[in-house]
Design an enzyme around this catalytic site. Structure first.
Site, PDB file in Angstrom:
ATOM      1  N   SER A   1       0.836  -1.205   0.000  1.00 22.82           N
ATOM      2  CA  SER A   1       0.000   0.000   0.000  1.00 22.82           C
ATOM      3  C   SER A   1       0.868   1.251   0.000  1.00 22.82           C
ATOM      4  CB  SER A   1      -0.852  -0.018   1.276  1.00 22.82           C
ATOM      5  OG  SER A   1      -1.468   1.226   1.474  1.00 22.82           O
TER       6      SER A   1
ATOM      7  N   TYR B   1      -2.541  -1.244  10.823  1.00 16.57           N
ATOM      8  CA  TYR B   1      -2.765  -1.758   9.463  1.00 16.57           C
ATOM      9  C   TYR B   1      -1.567  -1.421   8.566  1.00 16.57           C
ATOM     10  CZ  TYR B   1      -4.019  -1.870   4.605  1.00 16.57           C
ATOM     11  OH  TYR B   1      -3.966  -2.097   3.251  1.00 16.57           O
TER      12      TYR B   1
ATOM     13  N   LYS C   1       1.661  -3.746   6.594  1.00 12.87           N
ATOM     14  CA  LYS C   1       2.122  -3.722   5.195  1.00 12.87           C
ATOM     15  C   LYS C   1       3.626  -3.479   5.149  1.00 12.87           C
ATOM     16  CE  LYS C   1      -1.771  -4.552   3.324  1.00 12.87           C
ATOM     17  NZ  LYS C   1      -2.011  -5.852   2.707  1.00 12.87           N
TER      18      LYS C   1
HETATM   19  P1  NAD Z   1     -11.122  -6.955   0.848  1.00 10.78           P
HETATM   20  O1  NAD Z   1     -11.390  -6.959   2.311  1.00 10.78           O
HETATM   21  O2  NAD Z   1     -12.271  -6.751  -0.063  1.00 10.78           O
HETATM   22  O3  NAD Z   1     -10.351  -8.297   0.422  1.00 10.78           O
HETATM   23  C1  NAD Z   1      -9.529  -9.023   1.306  1.00 10.78           C
HETATM   24  C2  NAD Z   1     -10.029 -10.459   1.290  1.00 10.78           C
HETATM   25  O4  NAD Z   1      -9.207 -11.240   2.148  1.00 10.78           O
HETATM   26  C3  NAD Z   1     -11.476 -10.596   1.791  1.00 10.78           C
HETATM   27  O5  NAD Z   1     -12.216 -11.367   0.864  1.00 10.78           O
HETATM   28  C4  NAD Z   1     -11.327 -11.320   3.135  1.00 10.78           C
HETATM   29  O6  NAD Z   1     -12.445 -12.122   3.410  1.00 10.78           O
HETATM   30  C5  NAD Z   1     -10.050 -12.106   2.903  1.00 10.78           C
HETATM   31  N1  NAD Z   1      -9.311 -12.450   4.127  1.00 10.78           N
HETATM   32  C6  NAD Z   1      -8.968 -11.639   5.163  1.00 10.78           C
HETATM   33  N2  NAD Z   1      -8.268 -12.320   6.066  1.00 10.78           N
HETATM   34  C7  NAD Z   1      -8.148 -13.602   5.608  1.00 10.78           C
HETATM   35  C8  NAD Z   1      -7.530 -14.782   6.088  1.00 10.78           C
HETATM   36  N3  NAD Z   1      -6.898 -14.800   7.262  1.00 10.78           N
HETATM   37  N4  NAD Z   1      -7.611 -15.903   5.345  1.00 10.78           N
HETATM   38  C9  NAD Z   1      -8.257 -15.901   4.161  1.00 10.78           C
HETATM   39  N5  NAD Z   1      -8.864 -14.814   3.645  1.00 10.78           N
HETATM   40  C10 NAD Z   1      -8.798 -13.683   4.359  1.00 10.78           C
HETATM   41  O7  NAD Z   1      -9.996  -5.853   0.565  1.00 10.78           O
HETATM   42  P2  NAD Z   1      -9.401  -5.312  -0.798  1.00 10.78           P
HETATM   43  O8  NAD Z   1      -9.702  -3.863  -0.864  1.00 10.78           O
HETATM   44  O9  NAD Z   1      -9.767  -6.189  -1.921  1.00 10.78           O
HETATM   45  O10 NAD Z   1      -7.849  -5.447  -0.472  1.00 10.78           O
HETATM   46  C11 NAD Z   1      -7.072  -6.544  -0.905  1.00 10.78           C
HETATM   47  C12 NAD Z   1      -5.659  -6.374  -0.399  1.00 10.78           C
HETATM   48  O11 NAD Z   1      -5.124  -5.140  -0.887  1.00 10.78           O
HETATM   49  C13 NAD Z   1      -5.550  -6.298   1.125  1.00 10.78           C
HETATM   50  O12 NAD Z   1      -4.357  -6.950   1.524  1.00 10.78           O
HETATM   51  C14 NAD Z   1      -5.450  -4.812   1.391  1.00 10.78           C
HETATM   52  O13 NAD Z   1      -4.769  -4.532   2.588  1.00 10.78           O
HETATM   53  C15 NAD Z   1      -4.643  -4.355   0.188  1.00 10.78           C
HETATM   54  N6  NAD Z   1      -4.840  -2.930  -0.127  1.00 10.78           N
HETATM   55  C16 NAD Z   1      -6.108  -2.441  -0.284  1.00 10.78           C
HETATM   56  C17 NAD Z   1      -6.296  -1.088  -0.566  1.00 10.78           C
HETATM   57  C18 NAD Z   1      -7.683  -0.504  -0.680  1.00 10.78           C
HETATM   58  O14 NAD Z   1      -7.819   0.697  -0.537  1.00 10.78           O
HETATM   59  N7  NAD Z   1      -8.719  -1.296  -0.979  1.00 10.78           N
HETATM   60  C19 NAD Z   1      -5.180  -0.261  -0.713  1.00 10.78           C
HETATM   61  C20 NAD Z   1      -3.903  -0.799  -0.561  1.00 10.78           C
HETATM   62  C21 NAD Z   1      -3.745  -2.151  -0.268  1.00 10.78           C
HETATM   63  C1  WQD Z   2      -9.494   9.588   0.787  1.00  6.52           C
HETATM   64  C2  WQD Z   2      -9.687  11.068   1.031  1.00  6.52           C
HETATM   65  C3  WQD Z   2     -10.053  11.623   3.333  1.00  6.52           C
HETATM   66  C4  WQD Z   2     -13.912   9.575   3.680  1.00  6.52           C
HETATM   67  C5  WQD Z   2      -6.984   4.558   2.949  1.00  6.52           C
HETATM   68  C6  WQD Z   2      -5.924   3.860   3.762  1.00  6.52           C
HETATM   69  C7  WQD Z   2      -4.811   3.396   2.887  1.00  6.52           C
HETATM   70  C8  WQD Z   2      -5.338   2.579   1.716  1.00  6.52           C
HETATM   71  C9  WQD Z   2      -6.464   3.245   1.010  1.00  6.52           C
HETATM   72  C10 WQD Z   2      -5.254   0.280   2.212  1.00  6.52           C
HETATM   73  C11 WQD Z   2      -8.954  11.598   2.263  1.00  6.52           C
HETATM   74  C12 WQD Z   2     -11.281  11.950   2.511  1.00  6.52           C
HETATM   75  C13 WQD Z   2     -12.720  10.083   3.215  1.00  6.52           C
HETATM   76  C14 WQD Z   2     -14.971  10.471   4.009  1.00  6.52           C
HETATM   77  C15 WQD Z   2     -13.560  12.309   3.347  1.00  6.52           C
HETATM   78  N1  WQD Z   2      -5.885   1.341   2.149  1.00  6.52           N
HETATM   79  N2  WQD Z   2     -12.543  11.422   3.048  1.00  6.52           N
HETATM   80  N3  WQD Z   2     -14.746  11.808   3.821  1.00  6.52           N
HETATM   81  O1  WQD Z   2      -7.217   7.578   3.689  1.00  6.52           O
HETATM   82  O2  WQD Z   2      -6.263   7.919   1.350  1.00  6.52           O
HETATM   83  O3  WQD Z   2      -6.387   5.665   2.300  1.00  6.52           O
HETATM   84  O4  WQD Z   2      -7.463   3.653   1.945  1.00  6.52           O
HETATM   85  O5  WQD Z   2      -4.077   0.126   2.134  1.00  6.52           O
HETATM   86  O6  WQD Z   2      -3.942   2.671   3.677  1.00  6.52           O
HETATM   87  O7  WQD Z   2      -5.421   4.770   4.730  1.00  6.52           O
HETATM   88  O8  WQD Z   2      -8.478   6.757   1.621  1.00  6.52           O
HETATM   89  O9  WQD Z   2     -10.811   6.810   0.853  1.00  6.52           O
HETATM   90  O10 WQD Z   2     -10.338   6.844   3.337  1.00  6.52           O
HETATM   91  O11 WQD Z   2      -9.803   8.867   1.978  1.00  6.52           O
HETATM   92  O12 WQD Z   2     -13.407  13.528   3.192  1.00  6.52           O
HETATM   93  O13 WQD Z   2     -16.049  10.064   4.458  1.00  6.52           O
HETATM   94  O14 WQD Z   2     -11.084  11.311   1.277  1.00  6.52           O
HETATM   95  O15 WQD Z   2      -9.844  12.601   4.331  1.00  6.52           O
HETATM   96  O16 WQD Z   2      -8.516  12.902   1.968  1.00  6.52           O
HETATM   97  P1  WQD Z   2      -7.049   7.094   2.316  1.00  6.52           P
HETATM   98  P2  WQD Z   2      -9.930   7.243   1.974  1.00  6.52           P
END
Ligand code: NAD
Ligand code: WQD
Length: 338
Positions: free
Chosen positions: A124, A149, A153
């Site tokens: 991330s 969290y 990562k």
């Molecule tokens: P998500 O929660 O939709 O997907 C994660 C999946 O992993 C889910 O289906 C959940 O049921 C499964 N899971 C969790 N723990 C588990 C375990 N112990 N065993 C088996 N399955 C398990 O989230 P996403 O948005 O699709 O994110 C996928 C990956 O990308 C995650 O690792 C997340 O941290 C990373 N990521 C997401 C974002 C974002 O903003 N969505 C940003 C950066 C990184």
């Molecule tokens: C985006 C912008 C908020 C909600 C998070 C995690 C990051 C990654 C992605 C997994 C910011 C603003 C948000 C709301 C708002 N996840 N906001 N009102 O914080 O960039 O990243 O998700 O790895 O680790 O921290 O994403 O979508 O929460 O926020 O004004 O109700 O929207 O302040 O500027 P963020 P976000």
């Protein structure tokens, strides 16, 4: 060649399953459905017209994982499984370290035992912390994460780098996602958060569908052009395609490589609200609220490396993402639960 996809029923995982199948890969999925349901995988089958095996399995269950590796000829792993809610991780650090780090170590131990040493990992942009200037570049200092969290990562990146140093047979691709939004254009799969969404786009979508009254914009006094936070919103289908490229690269090159997956462009909260209106003709009522603790002013990627080495760049716009989000949200107001 089969690719094992952990967390494949989730938001990014399900879209990646579609792109992997469409690129001709065989896939095998495992998920414990803690934040998803198997219905998303049924819909992946519907979109692609292709069948694949999937298992209910927690990645901390090494015996369960070993049985899956024994039942299939797995060549590489895409590892999405993990917990991802920033606020929840502050309240439940042990659960996050256990699930994300314990789960990853269990997975890596089984991979080593079964001699599968190629992994693409969901990292991330949060690993860049709050001190680096934008755009974030892969060789910048990482760490300084502000919540458990983000720290999971960062720590998993270190674990995977150490593994490559210890055993040159490993191929590791660390993909640093920026802010994934949007949905598949079929409207059949998308993001289905439990409870009140933490992230901006699902919150906007729930306001649009009438589930929430208005959006709270967290701060309008940031050091950005309109004062609201700036992020790099990437369409989830573009992001999924990045994984297809990363797998192809990882199977052919050993060692550890890091790639930003973003668009390279910063978009403010109010610009995203306006894009939603432009795409769907729906006005999103909002109020300006206090800053959310831990948020930074600006976050966007330098995407040169992914383009030069993976031959990948984003193709979709934020207006495309808003249209696709709305198609998914309006067709599935209760996510996969209806
Ligand atoms: P998500 O929660 O939709 O997907 C994660 C999946 O992993 C889910 O289906 C959940 O049921 C499964 N899971 C969790 N723990 C588990 C375990 N112990 N065993 C088996 N399955 C398990 O989230 P996403 O948005 O699709 O994110 C996928 C990956 O990308 C995650 O690792 C997340 O941290 C990373 N990521 C997401 C974002 C974002 O903003 N969505 C940003 C950066 C990184
Ligand atoms: C985006 C912008 C908020 C909600 C998070 C995690 C990051 C990654 C992605 C997994 C910011 C603003 C948000 C709301 C708002 N996840 N906001 N009102 O914080 O960039 O990243 O998700 O790895 O680790 O921290 O994403 O979508 O929460 O926020 O004004 O109700 O929207 O302040 O500027 P963020 P976000």
């Amino acid at each position: 060649m089969a690719v094992f996809i952990t967390g494949g029923a989730g938001f990014i995982g399900s879209h990646t399953c579609v792109e992997m199948l469409e690129a001709g890969y065989e896939i095998v999925v495992a998920d414990n459905y803690s934040n998803s349901s198997a219905e998303s995988l049924e819909r992946v089958k519907k979109i692609t017209g292709k069948d694949f095996p999937y298992y209910e399995c927690d990645i901390r269950d090494k015996e369960g994982l070993a049985r899956i590796f024994d039942a299939h000829k797995i060549d590489a792993v895409i590892h999405f499984a993990g917990l991802k809610a920033v606020g929840e991780s502050v309240a439940k650090p042990l659960e996050y370290y256990d699930n994300n780090i314990g789960g990853t170590i269990a997975l890596l131990e089984v991979m080593r035992e079964k001699n599968v040493k190629t992994i693409v990992f969901s990292s991330s942009a949060t690993v860049y912390g709050s001190e680096n200037p934008v755009p974030f570049k892969e060789d910048m200092k990482t760490g300084g994460t502000t919540n458990p969290y983000g720290t999971t990562k960062y720590m998993i990146e270190i674990i995977l780098q150490d593994l490559c140093k210890a055993d040159p047979e490993w191929s590791v691709s660390l993909l640093r996602y920026f802010n994934p939004i949007g949905a598949h254009e079929s409207g059949l799969i998308g993001e289905a958060p439990n409870g009140i969404p933490n992230n901006l786009m699902p919150y906007i979508a729930q306001v649009a569908v009438g589930k929430r009254e208005k959006l709270s914009v967290f701060g309008n006094d940031y050091n950005t052009p309109d004062g609201t936070g700036v992020r790099d919103y990437i369409h989830v289908v573009d992001l999924a395609k990045g994984h297809v490229k990363a797998v192809a690269r990882a199977v052919s090159v050993k060692g550890c490589e890091v790639f930003n997956l973003g668009t390279g462009h910063g978009v403010s909260v109010l610009e995203l609200v306006n894009a939603f209106k432009e795409a769907n003709g729906i006005e999103i009522p909002y109020v300006i609220a206090p800053r959310r603790p831990g948020d930074i002013d600006n976050s966007y990627a330098d995407v040169t490396k992914a383009w030069e080495i993976l031959g990948w760049k984003t193709e979709k716009t934020i207006v495309d993402a808003c249209r696709d989000t709305w198609r998914w949200q309006s067709g599935n107001p209760d996510g996969y639960g209806n």
